[in-house]
Design an enzyme around this catalytic site. Sequence first.
Site: not given
Ligand code: ZN
Length: 155
Positions: A46, A51, A88-89, A130-131, A134
């Site tokens: 995701g 991000q 998380c990226l 999660h997304e 963000h």
């Molecule tokens: Zn994330």
Amino acid sequence: MAVYRILRLGAEILREEARPVPKITDSILRLLDNMAETMYQANGVGLAAPQIGVSKRVVVVDAGEGLIGLVNPVVVTTAGEDIAVEGCLSIPGVEGEVKRASLVKVSGWDRSGREVEVEGSGLLARVLQHEIDHLDGILFIDKVIRFVEQDKGRE
Ligand code: ZN
């Protein structure tokens, strides 16, 4: 298509509330395409627009059930509860257990601007939550119950 640089923890935009998208334009379609490309390139499941430095309410998700791109997504219902390890990226090398709803229904626009509903359970439910977090400047580390020791490898 293009791959964006993924911002890391410390970037202010990751803590800001992202702006709603007023309508689907060519630039939003390009954003969706490039975000998907960026997510796959990073082996992520995701990605949210903040991000990659874009303060817009846009997410892409692929939890193994196919690519989902959503604009202005909102969680409309949740059910159940599930604790699992997340990462998380934007926060590489950190993992922790997070409690999430085990089922979610999310509404938002698809790429044609049509209102759609996406229901997810398991990993898909987790990634959607999660997304969408963000988009409100919330990171998974804010919700971690227990951080997971990383394998430091051997000398
Ligand atoms: Zn994330």
